[in-house]
Design a protein around this motif. Structure first.
Motif, PDB file in Angstrom:
ATOM      1  N   UNK A   7      33.540  41.397  37.755  1.00 34.71           N
ATOM      2  CA  UNK A   7      33.519  40.327  38.760  1.00 34.71           C
ATOM      3  C   UNK A   7      34.742  39.412  38.625  1.00 34.71           C
ATOM      4  N   UNK A   8      35.105  39.065  37.410  1.00 37.01           N
ATOM      5  CA  UNK A   8      36.279  38.211  37.177  1.00 37.01           C
ATOM      6  C   UNK A   8      37.551  38.917  37.632  1.00 37.01           C
ATOM      7  N   UNK A   9      37.684  40.183  37.296  1.00 38.62           N
ATOM      8  CA  UNK A   9      38.850  40.966  37.684  1.00 38.62           C
ATOM      9  C   UNK A   9      38.981  41.017  39.201  1.00 38.62           C
ATOM     10  N   UNK A  10      37.880  41.299  39.886  1.00 39.63           N
ATOM     11  CA  UNK A  10      37.918  41.388  41.341  1.00 39.63           C
ATOM     12  C   UNK A  10      38.145  40.029  41.998  1.00 39.63           C
ATOM     13  N   UNK A  11      37.649  38.982  41.382  1.00 37.36           N
ATOM     14  CA  UNK A  11      37.784  37.638  41.958  1.00 37.36           C
ATOM     15  C   UNK A  11      39.159  37.030  41.767  1.00 37.36           C
ATOM     16  N   UNK A  12      39.824  37.382  40.652  1.00 38.24           N
ATOM     17  CA  UNK A  12      41.095  36.700  40.388  1.00 38.24           C
ATOM     18  C   UNK A  12      42.188  37.574  39.809  1.00 38.24           C
ATOM     19  N   UNK A  13      41.847  38.750  39.307  1.00 36.86           N
ATOM     20  CA  UNK A  13      42.840  39.537  38.601  1.00 36.86           C
ATOM     21  C   UNK A  13      43.641  40.491  39.438  1.00 36.86           C
ATOM     22  N   UNK A  14      43.160  40.832  40.593  1.00 40.12           N
ATOM     23  CA  UNK A  14      43.818  41.852  41.395  1.00 40.12           C
ATOM     24  C   UNK A  14      43.924  41.383  42.838  1.00 40.12           C
ATOM     25  N   UNK A  15      44.903  41.906  43.540  1.00 36.74           N
ATOM     26  CA  UNK A  15      45.141  41.421  44.895  1.00 36.74           C
ATOM     27  C   UNK A  15      45.051  42.465  45.997  1.00 36.74           C
ATOM     28  N   UNK A  16      45.336  43.733  45.698  1.00 36.62           N
ATOM     29  CA  UNK A  16      45.364  44.745  46.743  1.00 36.62           C
ATOM     30  C   UNK A  16      44.221  45.738  46.546  1.00 36.62           C
ATOM     31  N   UNK A  17      43.458  45.921  47.597  1.00 30.51           N
ATOM     32  CA  UNK A  17      42.328  46.825  47.609  1.00 30.51           C
ATOM     33  C   UNK A  17      42.746  48.098  48.340  1.00 30.51           C
ATOM     34  N   UNK A  18      42.638  49.230  47.669  1.00 34.11           N
ATOM     35  CA  UNK A  18      42.860  50.520  48.327  1.00 34.11           C
ATOM     36  C   UNK A  18      41.519  50.947  48.912  1.00 34.11           C
ATOM     37  N   UNK A  19      41.493  51.164  50.222  1.00 34.84           N
ATOM     38  CA  UNK A  19      40.264  51.484  50.932  1.00 34.84           C
ATOM     39  C   UNK A  19      40.318  52.927  51.409  1.00 34.84           C
ATOM     40  N   UNK A  20      39.344  53.729  50.995  1.00 40.83           N
ATOM     41  CA  UNK A  20      39.264  55.119  51.425  1.00 40.83           C
ATOM     42  C   UNK A  20      38.038  55.320  52.304  1.00 40.83           C
ATOM     43  N   UNK A  21      38.285  55.817  53.520  1.00 43.33           N
ATOM     44  CA  UNK A  21      37.221  56.177  54.439  1.00 43.33           C
ATOM     45  C   UNK A  21      37.376  57.656  54.771  1.00 43.33           C
ATOM     46  N   UNK A  22      36.426  58.188  55.531  1.00 42.26           N
ATOM     47  CA  UNK A  22      36.445  59.613  55.850  1.00 42.26           C
ATOM     48  C   UNK A  22      36.781  59.782  57.331  1.00 42.26           C
ATOM     49  N   UNK A  23      37.876  60.488  57.588  1.00 45.49           N
ATOM     50  CA  UNK A  23      38.298  60.729  58.959  1.00 45.49           C
ATOM     51  C   UNK A  23      37.384  61.702  59.682  1.00 45.49           C
TER      52      UNK A  23
END
Length: 152
Positions: A7-23
């Protein structure tokens, strides 16, 4: 990582989310996104007509990845597999825009927290054209190579 560390990492440690969806043809569609957290869950927004939202409306399965580090010994990351909850409510989307504006520099070099009328003026016209995506986790995988102390 422990759940609290994730939770701490996601809230403050990282900035870019790689999002994978299915075409539509079954191939992965990958896109980098800015994100925020809401009640411990990853949330991002995108234009409703974007390929990732179209994909998620058809198939809500999603995988997201956040990773930091420039060397093997400094790699930290979280991968979440889950289902996407799509929220088209403009008020909620506007709230997400406000959280993102406080975390990311939409204009200029620094984030600018916006509330009330300022938030409405900046992003109100875009909110109805966007969909928020709440990632409902089914599996969370994390790693923190800084804990390895050089032993791999």
């Amino acid at each position: 990582m422990t759940e609290d560390e994730v939770q701490e990492f996601l809230s403050s440690g990282a900035k870019i989310l790689q999002v994978a969806t299915i075409g539509k043809d079954g191939t992965p569609h990958l896109a980098p996104m800015w994100f925020t957290m809401d009640d411990g869950r990853v949330v991002f927004r995108s234009f409703t007509k974007s390929q990732k939202i179209v994909n998620l409306a058809r198939d809500p399965r999603i995988t997201v990845l956040v990773e930091t580090g420039d060397t093997y010994a400094s790699l930290r990351g979280v991968m979440i597999k889950g289902r996407a909850e799509l929220v088209a409510d403009p008020a909620y989307v506007l709230e997400i825009y406000g959280r993102l504006a406080a975390r990311y520099p939409f204009a200029g070099d620094t984030p600018v927290p916006l509330e009330g009328e300022a938030l409405e003026q900046a992003f109100g016209p875009f909110a109805p054209k966007n969909t928020a995506v709440i990632v409902e986790p089914t599996q969370v995988t994390s790693w923190d190579h800084t804990k390895l102390d050089g032993a791999y």
